[in-house]
Design a protein around this motif. Sequence first.
Motif, PDB file in Angstrom:
ATOM      1  N   ASN A 191      15.567  49.492   4.481  1.00 55.69           N
ATOM      2  CA  ASN A 191      15.433  48.466   3.445  1.00 55.69           C
ATOM      3  C   ASN A 191      16.000  48.944   2.118  1.00 55.69           C
ATOM      4  O   ASN A 191      16.277  50.123   1.917  1.00 55.69           O
ATOM      5  CB  ASN A 191      13.963  48.080   3.273  1.00 55.69           C
ATOM      6  N   SER A 192      16.101  48.009   1.179  1.00 51.29           N
ATOM      7  CA  SER A 192      16.557  48.361  -0.167  1.00 51.29           C
ATOM      8  C   SER A 192      15.451  49.105  -0.901  1.00 51.29           C
ATOM      9  O   SER A 192      14.274  49.057  -0.514  1.00 51.29           O
ATOM     10  CB  SER A 192      16.918  47.091  -0.937  1.00 51.29           C
ATOM     11  N   LEU A 193      15.859  49.791  -1.979  1.00 49.04           N
ATOM     12  CA  LEU A 193      14.868  50.518  -2.798  1.00 49.04           C
ATOM     13  C   LEU A 193      13.807  49.558  -3.315  1.00 49.04           C
ATOM     14  O   LEU A 193      12.616  49.869  -3.325  1.00 49.04           O
ATOM     15  CB  LEU A 193      15.572  51.215  -3.959  1.00 49.04           C
ATOM     16  N   HIS A 194      14.226  48.370  -3.740  1.00 46.09           N
ATOM     17  CA  HIS A 194      13.273  47.378  -4.251  1.00 46.09           C
ATOM     18  C   HIS A 194      12.216  47.052  -3.195  1.00 46.09           C
ATOM     19  O   HIS A 194      11.016  47.018  -3.474  1.00 46.09           O
ATOM     20  CB  HIS A 194      14.037  46.118  -4.658  1.00 46.09           C
ATOM     21  N   ASP A 195      12.658  46.839  -1.964  1.00 46.75           N
ATOM     22  CA  ASP A 195      11.716  46.511  -0.890  1.00 46.75           C
ATOM     23  C   ASP A 195      10.793  47.683  -0.582  1.00 46.75           C
ATOM     24  O   ASP A 195       9.602  47.498  -0.320  1.00 46.75           O
ATOM     25  CB  ASP A 195      12.481  46.105   0.371  1.00 46.75           C
ATOM     26  N   ILE A 196      11.340  48.880  -0.609  1.00 44.34           N
ATOM     27  CA  ILE A 196      10.533  50.061  -0.324  1.00 44.34           C
ATOM     28  C   ILE A 196       9.408  50.202  -1.342  1.00 44.34           C
ATOM     29  O   ILE A 196       8.257  50.507  -1.000  1.00 44.34           O
ATOM     30  CB  ILE A 196      11.430  51.322  -0.317  1.00 44.34           C
ATOM     31  N   LEU A 197       9.740  49.939  -2.620  1.00 44.94           N
ATOM     32  CA  LEU A 197       8.740  50.086  -3.671  1.00 44.94           C
ATOM     33  C   LEU A 197       7.638  49.033  -3.569  1.00 44.94           C
ATOM     34  O   LEU A 197       6.542  49.223  -4.087  1.00 44.94           O
ATOM     35  CB  LEU A 197       9.414  49.997  -5.048  1.00 44.94           C
ATOM     36  N   LEU A 198       7.926  47.913  -2.908  1.00 40.70           N
ATOM     37  CA  LEU A 198       6.930  46.846  -2.778  1.00 40.70           C
ATOM     38  C   LEU A 198       6.150  46.899  -1.465  1.00 40.70           C
ATOM     39  O   LEU A 198       5.271  46.056  -1.244  1.00 40.70           O
ATOM     40  CB  LEU A 198       7.622  45.483  -2.905  1.00 40.70           C
ATOM     41  N   VAL A 199       6.470  47.871  -0.611  1.00 46.23           N
ATOM     42  CA  VAL A 199       5.788  47.938   0.690  1.00 46.23           C
ATOM     43  C   VAL A 199       4.284  48.033   0.512  1.00 46.23           C
ATOM     44  O   VAL A 199       3.500  47.330   1.158  1.00 46.23           O
ATOM     45  CB  VAL A 199       6.327  49.125   1.519  1.00 46.23           C
ATOM     46  N   ARG A 200       3.840  48.919  -0.392  1.00 48.20           N
ATOM     47  CA  ARG A 200       2.396  49.092  -0.597  1.00 48.20           C
ATOM     48  C   ARG A 200       1.749  47.799  -1.103  1.00 48.20           C
ATOM     49  O   ARG A 200       0.640  47.442  -0.704  1.00 48.20           O
ATOM     50  CB  ARG A 200       2.120  50.212  -1.600  1.00 48.20           C
ATOM     51  N   VAL A 201       2.453  47.136  -2.037  1.00 48.61           N
ATOM     52  CA  VAL A 201       1.889  45.928  -2.640  1.00 48.61           C
ATOM     53  C   VAL A 201       1.780  44.816  -1.617  1.00 48.61           C
ATOM     54  O   VAL A 201       0.737  44.141  -1.497  1.00 48.61           O
ATOM     55  CB  VAL A 201       2.754  45.478  -3.835  1.00 48.61           C
ATOM     56  N   GLU A 202       2.850  44.613  -0.853  1.00 55.69           N
ATOM     57  CA  GLU A 202       2.871  43.489   0.084  1.00 55.69           C
ATOM     58  C   GLU A 202       1.918  43.669   1.254  1.00 55.69           C
ATOM     59  O   GLU A 202       1.583  42.695   1.936  1.00 55.69           O
ATOM     60  CB  GLU A 202       4.309  43.288   0.580  1.00 55.69           C
ATOM     61  N   ALA A 203       1.458  44.906   1.461  1.00 57.47           N
ATOM     62  CA  ALA A 203       0.501  45.145   2.545  1.00 57.47           C
ATOM     63  C   ALA A 203      -0.932  44.813   2.133  1.00 57.47           C
ATOM     64  O   ALA A 203      -1.833  44.816   2.979  1.00 57.47           O
ATOM     65  CB  ALA A 203       0.593  46.605   2.987  1.00 57.47           C
ATOM     66  N   LEU A 204      -1.138  44.521   0.846  1.00 62.94           N
ATOM     67  CA  LEU A 204      -2.494  44.283   0.336  1.00 62.94           C
ATOM     68  C   LEU A 204      -2.888  42.811   0.476  1.00 62.94           C
ATOM     69  O   LEU A 204      -2.020  41.927   0.546  1.00 62.94           O
ATOM     70  CB  LEU A 204      -2.565  44.699  -1.132  1.00 62.94           C
ATOM     71  N   PRO A 205      -4.189  42.539   0.456  1.00 60.74           N
ATOM     72  CA  PRO A 205      -4.654  41.147   0.457  1.00 60.74           C
ATOM     73  C   PRO A 205      -4.128  40.400  -0.771  1.00 60.74           C
ATOM     74  O   PRO A 205      -3.834  41.001  -1.812  1.00 60.74           O
ATOM     75  CB  PRO A 205      -6.177  41.273   0.422  1.00 60.74           C
ATOM     76  N   GLU A 206      -4.049  39.088  -0.681  1.00 59.00           N
ATOM     77  CA  GLU A 206      -3.511  38.278  -1.762  1.00 59.00           C
ATOM     78  C   GLU A 206      -4.225  38.495  -3.097  1.00 59.00           C
ATOM     79  O   GLU A 206      -3.566  38.600  -4.140  1.00 59.00           O
ATOM     80  CB  GLU A 206      -3.564  36.797  -1.365  1.00 59.00           C
ATOM     81  N   PRO A 207      -5.586  38.578  -3.138  1.00 63.10           N
ATOM     82  CA  PRO A 207      -6.239  38.816  -4.434  1.00 63.10           C
ATOM     83  C   PRO A 207      -5.795  40.122  -5.089  1.00 63.10           C
ATOM     84  O   PRO A 207      -5.610  40.184  -6.313  1.00 63.10           O
ATOM     85  CB  PRO A 207      -7.728  38.843  -4.076  1.00 63.10           C
ATOM     86  N   ALA A 208      -5.623  41.168  -4.281  1.00 64.05           N
ATOM     87  CA  ALA A 208      -5.172  42.446  -4.838  1.00 64.05           C
ATOM     88  C   ALA A 208      -3.747  42.327  -5.365  1.00 64.05           C
ATOM     89  O   ALA A 208      -3.403  42.887  -6.426  1.00 64.05           O
ATOM     90  CB  ALA A 208      -5.254  43.537  -3.775  1.00 64.05           C
ATOM     91  N   GLN A 209      -2.894  41.598  -4.652  1.00 70.79           N
ATOM     92  CA  GLN A 209      -1.521  41.397  -5.127  1.00 70.79           C
ATOM     93  C   GLN A 209      -1.510  40.661  -6.464  1.00 70.79           C
ATOM     94  O   GLN A 209      -0.724  40.969  -7.359  1.00 70.79           O
ATOM     95  CB  GLN A 209      -0.715  40.622  -4.080  1.00 70.79           C
TER      96      GLN A 209
END
Length: 963
Positions: free
Chosen positions: A282-300
Amino acid sequence: MAAASAFYDIVDLASHTAVSSAFVGRGGELTVLDGALRRTSAGEPSAVLVGGEAGVGKTRLLQEFLAMAEEAGAVTALGNCLEVGAEDLPFTPLVTALRRLHRDLGTDLERAAEGSEGQLASLLPDLGGPGHTPDDEYGRAQLFQHTVNLFEKLAGDRALVLAIEDLHWSDRSTRELLAYLIRTLHRSRVTVVATYRTDDLHRGHPLRPYLAELERLQGVQRMELERLARPEVERLLAGLLDTSEPDHRLVGWIYERSEGNPFLVEELAYSYHDKEAVGLDNSLHDILLVRVEALPEPAQQVIKVAAGGGSSVEHVLLSAVLDLPEDDLFDALCAAVSAHVLVPEAESESYGFRHALMRAAVLDDLLPGEHSRINRRYAMTLESHPGLVPAHQWAGRLASYWYLAHDPARVLPAALKASREARRGNAFAEQVRMLERALELWEQVPDEVLRELRRYDWPDDAYPTAVEGDDRTADAGRLHFVDVLADATVAASRSGEPERSVRFARMASRVIDETAEPERAAWFWLQRARAAHSQGDTGEEESERARRLLEGRPPTAVQADVLSQISLGGALTHPSREHIAIGERAVRIAREVGASAVELHAQVTLGMLCVFLGEIEAGLALQREVLARATEIASPYLQARLHVNLSAHYEQLGRSSEAVEIAREGLATAHRNRLNRLSRARILGNLVEPLLAQGRLQEAEAALTSSLEDTGGMQRGDDLNRLHAELALLRGDLAGAIDGLARIPSSQQQQPQRMLSRADLAVRIAARSGRFADARNELLTAIEDEIPAGMDHYAWPLLVHGAVAEADSRGLPDADVDRGQVLERIRREAQRLSRAVPLYEGWAYMLDGELARAEGRNTPEVWVRAVEALRPTGRPYPLAEALFGAAVAYAATGAREEAGWLLREAEEQARKRGDTELLREVTALAERARLPLDPSLFAEAPAAPTEAPDPSATLDRPDRSGT
């Protein structure tokens, strides 16, 4: 659950979810930091500047070092520069660091700050100081000096580490105070460590020249962290993946993708380990968001709002902005912290992102308009609940949030309030930024909002206020706009930016009706005159414009100030009795209206005029009297002006020892009170000049070498460039002298003393280079108009050196053309100059000797008179030149004994001054005339010719051009 309790539960959770225990590849850098701490512990302060790209491990290195320092018994304090409103929140990292020190040291810090609470109020509001520091350059000086005193006391019997992170986001006031600490803590056990991102330092970034200047200081080291090598990446992965031998193929993939950046190694490892290899392609941008996107919607959602609030957001503020049920907020924050996206900071009870790159990726992923809506929520929450953030940050952050929310009507009053806070904190650069923001948005703000604005403390004691009730009229918007421009004009001047000050004043002149508001218009023209003066111009046109606006009007402080400025302009350009009368009128009006500061400055100018117009002792006495008053009332800028004036006067009168003494006193006062760069540069120049005249070249060179450091990295002014060139010329470095001359503008719009000094240097360099036609042109251009009264110190050497060039060029092709007219022009100018002191008398006799030499005549007796006049000054310059001229004249008549003794004394004085070129001439003459320089050999010298010498004969002076 209570907010504080919830926050510390999250802190406890974070302490059990560390990213990695591995710390690899930084042994050498840690050794450098440890060495700095050891030197500090031994009483030698140090500073280390740690740079590197985003994610390379600066924070982790700093954490390891601070832990190591604490284990060694040092006290540590860490402050972070904030990204949101970074340049609008003055001193934020230092406030944070001092709060941490207060927490750790308690009463020890309070005792160290005792008696300085008021001066330190903008940095230590927790102490409850009265905050009575004046909001001017002196108040800023007090703040800086009291901060140094505080650190000296805290580090009296222990090492103290002050660490500042993310210096690339720092405000100018923080940078200046940090530089002052580094320069001034000479004997304190303090180590300063600052980190910065190298990939943020674009060509125009203010940190680039700042770091370069700091690096020149003693005790400062600068290092940049490199990316990890493949073996180090492998060791880091072993710790992250909890394995002794990570898969070699995986190591290769991750090393290639991350290029050895530790933060990216961690994120790629997370993508691989927890998400089954998702992210490797994946792109660097996607890699940096992996942790965020794995979280529940309220945490995001919590993470998005936190990203919009800045690099650090208080728990209570974030909670208020989100307005979620307590349990939902707690669960969302726990998830964000457990995933290593947000990191809680116990000291400030706030959250920051684990890395700025991750926050940048989150912001970049927001929907159009989402960022501005988030900032609007922050702004509205802060307006309703100011206590959610530290008081010293509230105004600046509110203005920044409204600005990012794109709401000009709300930005304007917030920015004006923030500017007032910045001024009260003596953060003038940040004040200017906020005022510029207000001015930028002014036209976008509705009239009803402008009418609701209230005027505030005036930027200058003499600034004319509006008629009562004017701020509620339909014209209120324009009136307020002018007030803001006035504030910005003064703030820019106080921050050492005269060009910006002039820009604001010009803007005001375009909107002021000079017929309806002459006082206010005159005030702005006065500021333009002062800015011109500070840049070496006369400011005469601007001052006269202000005076015409006030003619026939009742006495006011502005009128007195304008007259004082006109008197000063005259003193620096063409002093006359008329300017004394103008200055005396300024003093009378100032006394009548109670403008004491204007009165004192006008008296200083009167003292200058008296000296220039021949009333030397009276003028010196008046200035010494005002200096005593300035010292008594603790007015450092008035003191600085007097130190500059008196040191210049003493040197101009040939009293170099007194000039050195008063300049050193002035420099000490400037350092003690942290005066602005221009004041320090002027005093430095006035110290170097008499040191060069006395032959104290090492001291002069040391002062010049420190000039860039001492003036905070500013470009050398005209005077310092000229003095660098003078020193180079003395040492025979013609190329260096030419380079220094090239840096000095040749415009005749300069103040006469600068123009004449530059011309004298140019004449000597041209003659030394064999360019006699250029030397003549420089001379004639400089004296095209009559030399003003009071410029004798600058005019005499110019005329003498012009005559030297004419004499040295005798007989060269085309050089004799028009020589008679040139010599006559020199004589006419000389007749107008003063011979009131021994130095001037000596120059006058030297000129007679050089004019005679240029006409093919020989006048030993004139040179002897020059020597006799100059000996009482105690200076090798121009005594050495006079002795050499006398030796040349006597040698030409065959008076060998007289010539020999004069030549040997000339050599002694030339060596004392360090004049390489004159020593070469002395040696050349000794060889040609067979005059031994060693007195013991004189008796063995060949006898003089038996033929009587021709009285009209001359012995050519050795050719200075080397041709």
